[in-house]
Structures are given as structure tokens and as C-alpha cells.
Design a protein around this motif. Sequence first.
Motif, short mmCIF file in Angstrom:
data_model
loop_
_atom_site.label_atom_id
_atom_site.label_comp_id
_atom_site.label_asym_id
_atom_site.label_seq_id
_atom_site.Cartn_x
_atom_site.Cartn_y
_atom_site.Cartn_z
N ASN A 70 3.90 61.29 14.60
CA ASN A 70 5.26 60.74 14.88
C ASN A 70 5.29 59.20 14.67
OD1 ASN A 70 4.76 62.78 16.91
ND2 ASN A 70 6.99 62.42 17.36
N ALA A 84 8.66 62.73 12.72
CA ALA A 84 7.92 63.60 13.44
C ALA A 84 7.75 65.02 12.97
CB ALA A 84 8.81 63.99 14.82
N CYS A 86 6.97 67.75 14.36
CA CYS A 86 6.97 68.58 15.35
C CYS A 86 8.10 69.74 14.82
CB CYS A 86 7.43 68.19 16.70
SG CYS A 86 9.07 67.34 16.59
N ASP A 88 10.46 71.43 16.23
CA ASP A 88 12.00 71.47 16.59
C ASP A 88 12.43 70.19 16.22
OD1 ASP A 88 11.05 69.35 18.49
OD2 ASP A 88 10.72 70.87 20.14
N CYS A 91 13.01 65.33 19.12
CA CYS A 91 13.00 63.93 19.13
C CYS A 91 13.55 63.17 18.34
CB CYS A 91 11.35 63.56 19.31
SG CYS A 91 10.60 64.22 18.11
N CYS A 106 8.89 63.87 22.65
CA CYS A 106 8.61 64.59 21.72
C CYS A 106 7.60 65.87 22.46
CB CYS A 106 7.87 64.17 20.52
SG CYS A 106 7.30 65.34 19.16
N PRO A 108 6.30 68.90 21.74
CA PRO A 108 5.12 69.35 20.99
C PRO A 108 3.93 68.41 20.61
CG PRO A 108 7.36 69.98 19.96
CD PRO A 108 7.54 68.76 20.88
#
Length: 128
Positions: A70, A84, A86, A88, A91, A106, A108
Motif C-alpha cells: 500500500n 493498494a 489488494c 477489492d 481502501c 485495507c 486484505p
Amino acid sequence: MKTNPYISKKSIIIICIVLAVLAIFSVCFYSSRNSGDVAVITCDGKRVGSFPLNRDRLIPIKNSRGTVTNTVQIKNGEVFMKYADCPDQICVKMGHKSKDGESITCLPNKVFVEVKSHVKSDIDVTTN
Ligand SMILES: [Zn+2]
């Protein structure tokens, strides 16, 4: 008419002093108002640091393997998740935070960013 230039010169000096005092006061007020606002960042339960919101900077967050997962950015008194990895991206979509108690999570990557007021920043001691 001889006193007029003297008076105007004197009043200019007084105005300058007043302006200087006002400038100093506003700077003090502005910095004291913002110096307490920090973004406290934790990653996987470990404290990354607390970063003052009045200083623009990029903070890369690394996981335990040393990979940057991140990137938190502080800009114009606000903190947000700039990047990020991740899946999804929740964040990143959480947007800009600047008020006491607001946070970015965040899940994950287990990165947690929280805005806190009246907290002494320790970033100059830890990583600058
Ligand atoms: Zn995320």
C-alpha cells in the motif's frame, strides 16, 4: 504640511509592525492547529508511525516480506490511500480523510490508517 510626511512614515511603520504581528500570530495559530493532527498507520498490528497531516508526503507500506502493498499519501492536510495491491480496492475508494477519528482500512493487507488530533508526531524520530 511639514509634519505630514513624518506622520505617514510613522503610520507605515506601525502598519508594518501590526501586519508582521498578525502574520506571526496566524502562522502560530495555523501550525498549532494542524500540528496535532496526525495519520497513525499500522500494518499487521505493527505501528508504522504517525505522520503529521500538515506535511505532504508519500508513505509506502511494506508487508512482512518487504513488498510494498500500500502507499499512503498525505497532501493538503488530508490522508488517503494512493495505491493498494489488494483485490477489492476498498481502501483506495475510501477517499480523503482529515478529521479526528476518521480511518482507512485495507483488510486484505491488514493496513489501518487513523486520523488523530492532539497526538505528538514521532515520525521525525523514527523514519525521516
Ligand atoms: Zn485495500
